[in-house]
Design a protein around this motif. Sequence first.
Motif, PDB file in Angstrom:
ATOM      1  N   UNK A 258       0.830  -1.209   0.000  1.00 41.12           N
ATOM      2  CA  UNK A 258       0.000   0.000   0.000  1.00 41.12           C
ATOM      3  C   UNK A 258       0.863   1.257   0.000  1.00 41.12           C
ATOM      4  N   UNK A 259       1.952   1.235   0.750  1.00 34.96           N
ATOM      5  CA  UNK A 259       2.843   2.385   0.775  1.00 34.96           C
ATOM      6  C   UNK A 259       3.461   2.616  -0.601  1.00 34.96           C
ATOM      7  N   UNK A 260       3.812   1.521  -1.276  1.00 37.81           N
ATOM      8  CA  UNK A 260       4.362   1.644  -2.620  1.00 37.81           C
ATOM      9  C   UNK A 260       3.334   2.200  -3.599  1.00 37.81           C
ATOM     10  N   UNK A 261       2.054   1.947  -3.321  1.00 35.52           N
ATOM     11  CA  UNK A 261       0.978   2.491  -4.154  1.00 35.52           C
ATOM     12  C   UNK A 261       0.681   3.950  -3.825  1.00 35.52           C
ATOM     13  N   UNK A 262       1.273   4.452  -2.757  1.00 39.63           N
ATOM     14  CA  UNK A 262       1.053   5.840  -2.369  1.00 39.63           C
ATOM     15  C   UNK A 262      -0.148   6.056  -1.480  1.00 39.63           C
ATOM     16  N   UNK A 263      -0.662   4.986  -0.825  1.00 37.46           N
ATOM     17  CA  UNK A 263      -1.849   5.128   0.020  1.00 37.46           C
ATOM     18  C   UNK A 263      -1.649   4.549   1.415  1.00 37.46           C
ATOM     19  N   UNK A 264      -0.449   4.103   1.713  1.00 37.95           N
ATOM     20  CA  UNK A 264      -0.256   3.480   3.011  1.00 37.95           C
ATOM     21  C   UNK A 264       0.514   4.392   3.957  1.00 37.95           C
ATOM     22  N   UNK A 265       0.561   3.995   5.247  1.00 38.93           N
ATOM     23  CA  UNK A 265      -0.200   2.868   5.779  1.00 38.93           C
ATOM     24  C   UNK A 265      -1.656   3.238   6.073  1.00 38.93           C
ATOM     25  N   UNK A 266      -2.530   2.256   6.003  1.00 42.22           N
ATOM     26  CA  UNK A 266      -3.923   2.443   6.377  1.00 42.22           C
ATOM     27  C   UNK A 266      -4.150   1.787   7.732  1.00 42.22           C
ATOM     28  N   UNK A 267      -4.935   2.430   8.570  1.00 40.97           N
ATOM     29  CA  UNK A 267      -5.185   1.905   9.916  1.00 40.97           C
ATOM     30  C   UNK A 267      -5.811   0.521   9.853  1.00 40.97           C
ATOM     31  N   UNK A 268      -5.509  -0.282  10.856  1.00 44.05           N
ATOM     32  CA  UNK A 268      -6.086  -1.627  10.937  1.00 44.05           C
ATOM     33  C   UNK A 268      -7.597  -1.535  11.115  1.00 44.05           C
ATOM     34  N   UNK A 269      -8.337  -2.577  10.715  1.00 40.78           N
ATOM     35  CA  UNK A 269      -9.795  -2.567  10.897  1.00 40.78           C
ATOM     36  C   UNK A 269     -10.184  -2.307  12.343  1.00 40.78           C
ATOM     37  N   UNK A 270     -11.233  -1.516  12.518  1.00 42.39           N
ATOM     38  CA  UNK A 270     -11.748  -1.152  13.836  1.00 42.39           C
ATOM     39  C   UNK A 270     -13.137  -1.767  13.975  1.00 42.39           C
ATOM     40  N   UNK A 271     -13.242  -2.812  14.796  1.00 46.04           N
ATOM     41  CA  UNK A 271     -14.495  -3.553  14.933  1.00 46.04           C
ATOM     42  C   UNK A 271     -14.977  -3.479  16.373  1.00 46.04           C
ATOM     43  N   UNK A 272     -16.227  -3.083  16.557  1.00 50.97           N
ATOM     44  CA  UNK A 272     -16.821  -2.952  17.881  1.00 50.97           C
ATOM     45  C   UNK A 272     -17.188  -4.331  18.435  1.00 50.97           C
ATOM     46  N   UNK A 273     -16.888  -4.566  19.695  1.00 49.47           N
ATOM     47  CA  UNK A 273     -17.244  -5.841  20.317  1.00 49.47           C
ATOM     48  C   UNK A 273     -18.763  -5.988  20.398  1.00 49.47           C
TER      49      UNK A 273
ATOM     50  N   UNK B  15     -20.713   2.734  12.420  1.00 45.96           N
ATOM     51  CA  UNK B  15     -20.630   1.390  11.845  1.00 45.96           C
ATOM     52  C   UNK B  15     -19.878   0.477  12.803  1.00 45.96           C
ATOM     53  N   UNK B  16     -20.360  -0.743  12.965  1.00 50.85           N
ATOM     54  CA  UNK B  16     -19.722  -1.661  13.900  1.00 50.85           C
ATOM     55  C   UNK B  16     -18.359  -2.133  13.411  1.00 50.85           C
ATOM     56  N   UNK B  17     -18.118  -2.051  12.112  1.00 51.98           N
ATOM     57  CA  UNK B  17     -16.774  -2.268  11.568  1.00 51.98           C
ATOM     58  C   UNK B  17     -16.435  -1.068  10.701  1.00 51.98           C
ATOM     59  N   UNK B  18     -15.236  -0.545  10.873  1.00 49.15           N
ATOM     60  CA  UNK B  18     -14.786   0.575  10.050  1.00 49.15           C
ATOM     61  C   UNK B  18     -13.440   0.220   9.436  1.00 49.15           C
ATOM     62  N   UNK B  19     -13.363   0.336   8.111  1.00 51.80           N
ATOM     63  CA  UNK B  19     -12.172  -0.014   7.357  1.00 51.80           C
ATOM     64  C   UNK B  19     -11.609   1.238   6.691  1.00 51.80           C
ATOM     65  N   UNK B  20     -10.380   1.574   7.037  1.00 51.23           N
ATOM     66  CA  UNK B  20      -9.739   2.759   6.466  1.00 51.23           C
ATOM     67  C   UNK B  20      -9.596   2.606   4.957  1.00 51.23           C
ATOM     68  N   UNK B  21      -9.823   3.699   4.241  1.00 53.09           N
ATOM     69  CA  UNK B  21      -9.860   3.684   2.780  1.00 53.09           C
ATOM     70  C   UNK B  21      -9.096   4.885   2.247  1.00 53.09           C
ATOM     71  N   UNK B  22      -8.517   4.728   1.062  1.00 57.55           N
ATOM     72  CA  UNK B  22      -7.817   5.843   0.419  1.00 57.55           C
ATOM     73  C   UNK B  22      -8.015   5.752  -1.083  1.00 57.55           C
ATOM     74  N   UNK B  23      -7.992   6.915  -1.737  1.00 55.82           N
ATOM     75  CA  UNK B  23      -8.070   6.949  -3.193  1.00 55.82           C
ATOM     76  C   UNK B  23      -6.716   6.580  -3.787  1.00 55.82           C
ATOM     77  N   UNK B  24      -6.721   5.734  -4.801  1.00 51.82           N
ATOM     78  CA  UNK B  24      -5.485   5.373  -5.490  1.00 51.82           C
ATOM     79  C   UNK B  24      -5.105   6.480  -6.473  1.00 51.82           C
ATOM     80  N   UNK B  25      -3.831   6.830  -6.559  1.00 47.53           N
ATOM     81  CA  UNK B  25      -3.418   7.902  -7.461  1.00 47.53           C
ATOM     82  C   UNK B  25      -3.822   7.683  -8.914  1.00 47.53           C
ATOM     83  N   UNK B  26      -3.840   6.427  -9.366  1.00 45.69           N
ATOM     84  CA  UNK B  26      -4.173   6.140 -10.756  1.00 45.69           C
ATOM     85  C   UNK B  26      -5.663   5.867 -10.971  1.00 45.69           C
ATOM     86  N   UNK B  27      -6.472   6.061  -9.925  1.00 46.26           N
ATOM     87  CA  UNK B  27      -7.913   5.821 -10.031  1.00 46.26           C
ATOM     88  C   UNK B  27      -8.337   4.606  -9.243  1.00 46.26           C
ATOM     89  N   UNK B  28      -9.475   4.706  -8.607  1.00 49.32           N
ATOM     90  CA  UNK B  28      -9.970   3.622  -7.771  1.00 49.32           C
ATOM     91  C   UNK B  28      -9.630   3.857  -6.306  1.00 49.32           C
TER      92      UNK B  28
END
Length: 358
Positions: free
Chosen positions: A148-163, A178-191
């Motif tokens: 992910x770092x090589x793609x220019x979007x890392x690091x992304x936080x680990x998943x955060x899930x509520x007990x 949301x009971x689960x939250x997943x960190x997200x980033x836009x890719x430089x080349x799209x997506x």
Amino acid sequence: MITTVLVEDLDPASVDAGVAAHYGDPAREQRLLAESVGLVDRGNRGVVTVTGPDRLGWLHSITTQHVAALAPLTGTELLVLSPHGHVEHHAGVLDDGTTTWLDTEPGRAPALLEFLSRMRFLMRVEPADVTADWAILSLVGPDTTRVLSALGVGPLAAPDVVAVPGPKFAAGSVPARSTSEYATAALPAGGFARRMPYGADLIVPRASVSSLTSSLDVPPAGLWAFEALRVAAGRPRLGFDTDHKTLPAEIGWLAAAVHLEKGCYRGQETVARVHNLGRPPRRLVLLHLDGITTDSPPAPGTPVVSAEGRPVGVTGTAVRHHELGLVALALVKQNVAADARLQVGDSAAAIDPEPFGS
């Protein structure tokens, strides 16, 4: 030279057709995903988008997840239930601030789109099936952050899930998110890149898949390897490890995809009743199969039988794991003892003593 063996070459009837089962050495590919990182083509998954200013509040009202306040560039998971609380759809979620992306099992995007279209009423939303234009690739393994770092979007936080709270929990036990939250980033080349428990999903235009994969210094791994690690981790797939009467609590989807304190949605009464009772009718287990009589994995839906010959459950996905051997996910009755002697086809079977996630 890499040898690509497609799923349909081995099983023409599989719904997973269209992607690689393996690249010549399934066991090596499993070890790659377990110890380093590999890129898995999951481009057969369906992708549905929802645009419009009402999209999050609307999805909040018709699904199991709390998404009304989902922040831009955040992911989660959600379910669509029947009026009786049975699971009809499961989707990964990503909102980019203007569009909510839903990725679902192969072949299920049309049915999900049909449900969403029927539920529009006067809301300002526009659901669309964009499977033909967008693909899912998955980075799997402990070295995902490096890629992910090589793609220019890392690091992304680990998943955060509520007990998940216990039965008859006090009001306010589940935060309004949301009971689960997943960190997200836009890719430089799209997506987009979305952090997941197994690594990260890349949601990319199909036209750029070839250039993206060739630019990454990541070896490919087939769907067989992904499935083997999924089964060992106890992550169910809709239609593979579920049936028409599956309840969210039976298969461990409460934590990731169900908010137990949000407003009414179809099937909510059943979810609340089952959780308050504390014992869903069935539970998802990992079965170890002896592999003495046969080393062929049992077909999904094969009965799980007690020592007395009584049917006590059914198998879901069965795989050959590089360390565990022949194993299968199965839905068994709640009263089946953890040390019960079981039979699946010609194989003796035993329930793994370690609960998933332990």
